[in-house]
Design an enzyme around this catalytic site. Structure first.
Site, mmCIF file in Angstrom:
data_model
loop_
_atom_site.group_PDB
_atom_site.id
_atom_site.type_symbol
_atom_site.label_atom_id
_atom_site.label_comp_id
_atom_site.label_asym_id
_atom_site.label_seq_id
_atom_site.Cartn_x
_atom_site.Cartn_y
_atom_site.Cartn_z
ATOM 1 N N ILE A 70 4.162 -22.661 15.157
ATOM 2 C CA ILE A 70 3.863 -23.995 15.682
ATOM 3 C C ILE A 70 3.177 -24.834 14.606
ATOM 4 O O ILE A 70 2.119 -24.450 14.097
ATOM 5 C CB ILE A 70 2.954 -23.909 16.918
ATOM 6 C CG1 ILE A 70 3.579 -23.021 17.997
ATOM 7 C CG2 ILE A 70 2.669 -25.295 17.468
ATOM 8 C CD1 ILE A 70 2.673 -22.750 19.173
ATOM 9 N N GLY B 160 1.249 -19.092 14.822
ATOM 10 C CA GLY B 160 2.551 -18.725 14.283
ATOM 11 C C GLY B 160 3.346 -19.888 13.744
ATOM 12 O O GLY B 160 2.918 -20.619 12.850
ATOM 13 N N ARG C 7 0.825 -1.207 0.000
ATOM 14 C CA ARG C 7 0.000 0.000 0.000
ATOM 15 C C ARG C 7 0.857 1.255 0.000
ATOM 16 O O ARG C 7 0.450 2.287 -0.520
ATOM 17 C CB ARG C 7 -0.913 -0.005 1.230
ATOM 18 C CG ARG C 7 -1.996 -1.068 1.175
ATOM 19 C CD ARG C 7 -2.791 -1.119 2.458
ATOM 20 N NE ARG C 7 -3.787 -2.184 2.432
ATOM 21 C CZ ARG C 7 -4.210 -2.844 3.490
ATOM 22 N NH1 ARG C 7 -3.699 -2.563 4.676
ATOM 23 N NH2 ARG C 7 -5.114 -3.782 3.382
ATOM 24 N N ASP D 266 -9.141 -12.333 18.272
ATOM 25 C CA ASP D 266 -8.073 -13.062 17.604
ATOM 26 C C ASP D 266 -8.140 -14.545 17.961
ATOM 27 O O ASP D 266 -8.096 -15.417 17.080
ATOM 28 C CB ASP D 266 -6.718 -12.474 18.017
ATOM 29 C CG ASP D 266 -5.535 -13.248 17.472
ATOM 30 O OD1 ASP D 266 -5.144 -12.990 16.323
ATOM 31 O OD2 ASP D 266 -5.008 -14.114 18.196
ATOM 32 N N LYS E 222 -9.115 -18.120 15.614
ATOM 33 C CA LYS E 222 -8.272 -19.317 15.587
ATOM 34 C C LYS E 222 -9.037 -20.535 16.086
ATOM 35 O O LYS E 222 -8.874 -21.641 15.556
ATOM 36 C CB LYS E 222 -7.025 -19.073 16.427
ATOM 37 C CG LYS E 222 -6.126 -17.972 15.853
ATOM 38 C CD LYS E 222 -5.025 -17.592 16.818
ATOM 39 C CE LYS E 222 -4.151 -16.480 16.248
ATOM 40 N NZ LYS E 222 -3.119 -16.017 17.213
#
Length: 430
Positions: free
Chosen positions: A138, A136, A48, A203, A207
């Site tokens: 994992i 992340g 952007r 968040d 997940k």
């Protein structure tokens, strides 16, 4: 034989994660080629703000026209790390339409529109991979989707947000209040300037939706996930947990109902025993505990965010997708054959830790106990401490439907002898 034409990759986004993906692709090109069986080449990077300095990122690859980049006929794989719903959803669908597979780290998009995106990928004969969308670095999505494909997963219990785990860990280890711990997390870069998505549980809920869908082979969206954040957790809650031999964590819990006819998905703070493996997860780390019928209990642990850890997961998916391209095949798509409904939070069976401020006079405990009995909730332990006409009463229940426990709390608030409900927290992991 090695493929002669390089596999070309379009990168959407070049922030903390995207710039690390670009750097690894550039510096480890030979290794990636050897692992894939074909050269892989970064063909363009959509951003952007083109004027921003991006160390180690080839300036000649920068463009502001993401749509034209994903429409290119020579693009084999699109890596999307811009986040949000739009324009990410449109760009991914455009990539599919032009024959490109997609690697995404976009948990919010997948939690809300994963089913439609999977269907589009199948329609166009391409891959959709998203290991980096949860926890992340994992390895979690692939083990659930592939390694445990022949097993029956009954429960997924995890810490999937590093920011909230850091805050709660600081509250526990230093005695800090919520605001003080949040300020420290912000200063260290663990919390965003606007931490709402983390501290209010959005968040983690996204997940949880992804994990539940994969683990139970059914469709779960973020709207199906019960969500509570950590903003109401107090130093007194942390101290009470410690007194019970517990600690407080923000947990994502996805499980089958006892009869197997439905699933539940929820995110909320909870007390867990110090003996539970998740209790030892400190600072901004993530960990997920999986319970499967044949494999038993498995735990996945590691850094759940950050440029390099997330880029590692993205590159793992990129290698897998590119290998599929070389082989002329695609990997596993959505598995939703069970079509299990998602039960509401009220039907979840759990335990409560309730702290009450009450009048210090005879008969109060009997009145409180009667309320629990009237709603069919059994009391496990009671602690009472009085001083100068006031008292604190801490009740820990046995397992009961969440709706019954909520009804108890509302009834307690109506008692004249109860001056306030100081805190309510679920007890898990026993």
């Amino acid at each position: 034989m090695m493929r002669t034409r390089p596999l070309k990759v379009a990168l959407l986004g070049c922030g903390v994660v995207g710039s690390e993906v670009a750097r690894i692709m550039t510096t480890h090109a030979d290794d990636l080629e050897a692992r894939i069986g074909a050269p892989v080449e970064l063909a363009g990077i959509a951003v952007r703000r083109p004027g921003r300095v991006r160390e180690g990122v080839p300036a000649e690859l920068i463009t502001t026209d993401a749509t034209e980049l994903v429409k290119r006929d020579d693009i084999d794989v699109v890596v999307e790390v811009i986040g949000g719903i739009e324009p990410a959803r449109t760009l991914i669908n455009t990539a599919f339409e032009h024959g490109a597979s997609v690697v995404s780290a976009n948990k919010a998009l997948l939690a809300e529109h994963g089913t439609a995106l999977h269907a589009a990928a199948v329609e166009h004969g391409v891959d959709l991979y998203y290991e980096a969308a949860v926890a992340g670095a994992i390895p979690l999505i692939r083990p659930l989707r592939e390694s445990l494909a022949g097993d029956k997963v009954d429960r997924v219990l995890g810490i999937v947000n590093g920011t909230t785990n850091f805050i709660l860990d600081r509250m526990d280890s230093s005695g800090a209040g919520y605001s003080e711990a949040l300020d420290e997390a912000t200063a260290l870069g663990y919390a965003e300037a606007d931490p709402t998505a983390d501290v209010e549980g959005f968040d983690a809920a996204a997940k949880a939706a992804i994990l539940a869908g994969i683990a139970f082979h059914t469709r779960v969206t973020i709207s199906d996930v019960h969500r509570e954040g950590i903003t109401e957790v107090t130093a007194a809650d942390i101290a009470s947990a410690r007194g019970m031999g517990c600690t407080v964590k923000l947990l994502a819990i996805c499980e089958r109902t006892p009869d197997g006819s439905a699933v539940t998905a929820r995110v909320h703070p909870a007390m867990i025993p110090l003996t539970h493996p998740l209790a030892s997860v400190r600072e901004a780390y993530n960990a997920v505990f999986v319970e499967a019928a044949a494999a038993g209990r498995l735990m996945f642990y590691g850094p759940g965010a950050g440029g390099a850890p997330t880029a590692s997961a993205v590159l793992g998916d990129l290698v897998a997708v590119c290998r599929n391209k070389v082989a002329g095949t695609t990997g596993p798509g959505e598995s939703a054959y069970t079509r299990l409904p998602v039960s509401p939070m009220g039907e979840v069976v759990t335990r409560y830790h309730i702290s009450l401020d009450v009048a210090d006079k005879p008969g109060v405990l009997a009145q409180v106990a009667l309320v629990f009995a009237e709603h069919g909730v059994s009391i496990d332990t009671v602690r009472q401490q009085g001083k100068d006409g006031d008292a604190s009463l801490v009740v820990v229940t046995h397992r009961a439907p969440d709706a019954a426990l909520s009804a108890v709390v509302e009834a307690l608030r109506s008692l004249d002898t109860v001056r306030g409900v100081a805190s309510i927290m679920r007890v898990e992991g026993e």
